[in-house]
Design an enzyme around this catalytic site. Structure first.
Site: not given
Lengths: 375, 374
Positions: A71, A197, A322
């Site tokens: 993707g 994807s 993160c």
């Protein structure tokens, strides 16, 4: 105790047949599809069959699909390739604030190269406004990139109307359809470009595709060979593509009944949350995917909730992770007008083909216990 | 190991994993005893900012990867939690502010007290843990006479880390476990080797974790620039009588007791920094004998256990022999005057002063200043 998976929007467990179909291409059928000899022919044949299965599922001509690494590459290819190809016509693109980070980061990069980008706001339900979209369009606008469905909330954007608006102005419409594939019917006539994807649709990781409407040419992102009709260089990820084909073949057959079943589970989960806790179902006012439940538990930190659920064998997720895996407030919920505390009190359950009633029963046992302790 | 608390039944224990060998072995020992162990690492600062530098101190991204690997080997759940905001507030800002006040900060003690224990205890409780364990070399034992837990120096005196824990809330002691308190470093390394832990032979980290290459001057400069502050900290280097004998480019580059890097030659005797003054931006220098103090004022004192007499042992640096001294309350209940039994040098405002009675950590506080007897 086997953990129970409620994170299908992050990645899906491959159908068992997908792995089986891929195996020969990770061992004995190792040919390079570009070679003229027997091994090469075998590989090329497998590639063609895979492509037919993929295009058959999406209802498009196989020439309109370029296989990529997934993707993120597809989104980069679409945005950078289209811009390169169309830069004589203008330098303005329109997108939204709730796009996947691969669109947003790509747009930031393009801005640094002098491109003008309009990031559309969304309302409380997570929807863009068609009026604002129309107002944002200028004679310089060369394409619109709006996702079909959001990965965090499952909110479905009005793509029929967006497409019509774009067509009327002669502007290209790209849509990130990664989260929509396999979870809703898609009409590819709406798109000029669409990113796919494979690992979000029960296939393997490391492969995906970009749909390019017939006749639309893009500048390649990856140069270096004649593969994919010179649109994407590099020896093909053959095993991945075969897995992609297999996943499409199965989805074509099973998708309709899967959607009905997943939708039922989802409704049961939402009712349970509303009946038992003080919660808010995010994006509730908008059309949403059959599988995504994004729910805010005010005053409970999503991190604590997720970790406690994990320790009880329940796998859910929240916001964007993160680099080291710790949590940050979701840009999608922030764009929907949530403050940071509320955004950090929201978690996502995403269901899929293998989700069972027993899975939900277990969740319903654990969730009240954990929520009560953290309240 | 200190197992008194754990004898009864299987417990859920959260272990703070830094990626170092000590905390990894602490986790291994608890797992070996059959407890439900959960590993947690703290993300303390934005890793991407430090990407350019070679950097593998405690809690950096690479260390998080090591900790994750250790958790895989031990087959325990592992999570990274974001403590960036609290670390910035309690440690980084404090560190810069202290230097700008002309003091010498101790970020490691701050981090242990205000970040590690305070917030990790909260997180551990959120995870329904019975205990929080760390890899500190210190012993936490129940004193039956007093009817309470107390912190004692580690069996391995070379490795003893009780100094860093003086700020611990005594109410939390029953919740804390220190599995390495009775072990020596070689024993710990041997256990790490037995488990094939990737950090079994890793060198000790000595740097301040958030400061690349230990260059704190450059760090402070960048920190101020980021905040849009441009402080002129340059001024005069003066002798004890107040006369100017040179210039400096920033008083916060100097620490009491410093000899090197003054850029002033004095044929009679070597010069040492005696005082750093924020308001006048002056750095006072003089001879070594002037560094010797008769005592110090300590503030914000935290007690883990009340002393049984005013005579205590004192540490004003982690790696330093203890000083014999007497305590006297001064001003508010958390401020004390400490009289050294013999004069002592290297009293740095901003550093920790930590009190012991034999093996027991009594508590400690922050040095306001040293003093001479009149």
């Amino acid at each position: 105790m086997k953990p129970i998976y409620f994170d299908y929007n992050a990645t899906t467990p491959p159908y068992p047949e997908v792995g089986e179909a891929m195996l020969p291409f990770l061992s004995t059928a190792y040919g390079n599809p570009s070679s003229i000899h027997a091994f090469g022919r075998q590989a090329k044949e497998a590639l063609m069959v895979a492509k037919e299965k993929v295009s058959g599922f999406f209802g498009v001509d196989s020439d309109t699909l370029v296989f990529t690494s997934g993707g993120t590459e597809s989104n980069n290819f679409a945005l950078k390739g289209a811009l390169e190809f169309l830069k004589s016509k203008g330098n303005h693109i329109v997108t939204s604030k709730v796009e996947h980070v691969s669109i947003l980061d790509c747009c930031k990069y393009l801005e640094s190269k002098g491109v003008q980008v309009t990031y559309l706001d969304v309302n409380e339900a997570g929807l863009i406004s068609l009026e604002e979209l129309e107002k944002a369009l200028t004679p310089q606008t060369i394409f619109i990139s709006i996702q079909t469905a959001n990965n965090e909330t499952g909110v479905i954007q009005p793509i029929v109307e967006i497409s019509a608006l774009a067509r009327a102005r002669g502007i290209l419409f790209h849509s990130d359809i990664v989260q929509a594939v396999g979870k809703m019917e898609l009409d590819f006539n709406l798109f000029d470009m669409a990113s796919i994807s494979t690992h979000k649709m029960y296939g393997p990781k490391g492969v995906g595709g970009l749909y390019l409407k017939k006749g639309l040419k893009l500048e390649a992102l990856i140069h270096g060979g004649n593969q994919e009709r010179k649109r994407r260089g590099g020896t093909e990820n053959l095993a991945g593509m075969v897995g992609f084909g297999k996943a499409c073949e199965i989805l074509k057959e099973k998708m309709k009944e899967e959607i009905v079943q997943i939708q039922k589970h989802k409704e049961r989960l939402e009712s349970f949350c509303k009946e038992n806790f003080e919660v808010h179902i995010n994006g509730e006012g908008a059309p949403r995917l059959c599988n995504t439940v994004n729910v805010t538990f005010p005053k409970i930190q999503s991190e604590a909730l997720l970790l406690n659920l994990d320790l009880e064998g329940i796998c859910a997720s929240s916001g964007a992770a993160c680099s080291s895996g710790s949590l940050e407030p979701s840009h999608v919920l922030m764009a929907m007008g949530y403050d940071e505390a509320l955004a950090l009190s929201s978690i996502r359950f995403s269901l899929g083909a293998q989700t069972s009633s027993e899975d939900l029963n277990r969740l319903f046992e654990v969730l009240p216990f954990v929520v009560q302790r953290l309240s | 190991m200190e197992t008194g608390k754990l004898k009864t039944r299987k417990k859920r224990v959260v272990v703070a994993l830094s990626g170092g060998v000590d905390s990894s072995v602490a986790a291994a020992l608890l797992k070996e005893e059959g407890h439900e162990v959960i590993g947690i690492s703290m993300q303390l600062y934005d890793q991407s900012k430090l990407e350019d530098t070679r950097f593998d101190s405690c809690c950096s991204l690479k260390e998080v990867d090591v900790a994750r690997r250790v958790a895989q080997i031990l087959e325990i759940p592992y999570y990274v939690l974001n403590f960036e905001d609290v670390f910035q507030d309690k440690v980084v800002n404090y560190f810069v502010d202290e230097y700008l006040k002309g003091r010498t900060p101790n970020p490691c003690v701050r981090c242990n007290t205000d970040v590690k224990f305070h917030h990790l205890i909260r997180k551990a409780r959120e995870l329904n843990a019975d205990y929080l364990a760390t890899g500190h070399y210190v012993r936490n034992l129940y004193n039956e006479t007093l009817g309470e837990y107390e912190l004692l120096k580690a069996k391995d005196r070379q490795k003893d880390q009780s100094y860093f824990l003086f700020g611990t809330d005594p109410k939390e002691l029953p919740f804390l476990l220190f599995p390495l308190g009775d072990l020596t470093k070689p024993e710990v390394r041997a256990i790490a080797q037995k488990y094939n832990l990737p950090n079994a032979h890793k060198a000790e980290s000595m740097e301040i974790c958030f400061i690349p290459s230990n260059n704190y001057k450059a760090f402070i400069q960048e920190h101020l620039e980021e905040k849009g502050e441009n402080l002129d900290t340059g001024g005069e280097i003066i002798s004890e009588d107040g006369s100017s004998i040179g210039k400096h480019e920033g008083y916060h580059h100097y620490t009491i007791g410093q000899r090197k890097g003054l850029g002033i030659s004095n044929p009679a005797h070597p010069l040492y920094v005696l005082d750093v003054n924020q308001s006048s931006k002056t750095v006072t220098v003089g001879s070594e004998d002037k560094l010797y103090m008769d005592g110090l004022i300590v503030q914000n004192v935290n007690w883990l256990r009340q002393p049984s007499s005013p005579n205590i042992h004192l540490k004003i640096r982690h790696s330093q022999t203890e000083i014999e001294a007497s305590l006297e309350q001064a001003g508010d209940s958390q401020t004390f005057k400490v009289y050294f039994h013999k004069p002592h040098k290297s009293v740095c405002p901003g550093q920790a002063a930590v009190f012991y009675e034999d093996e027991t950590l009594l508590g400690g506080g922050w040095i306001d200043r040293g003093f001479h007897k009149k």
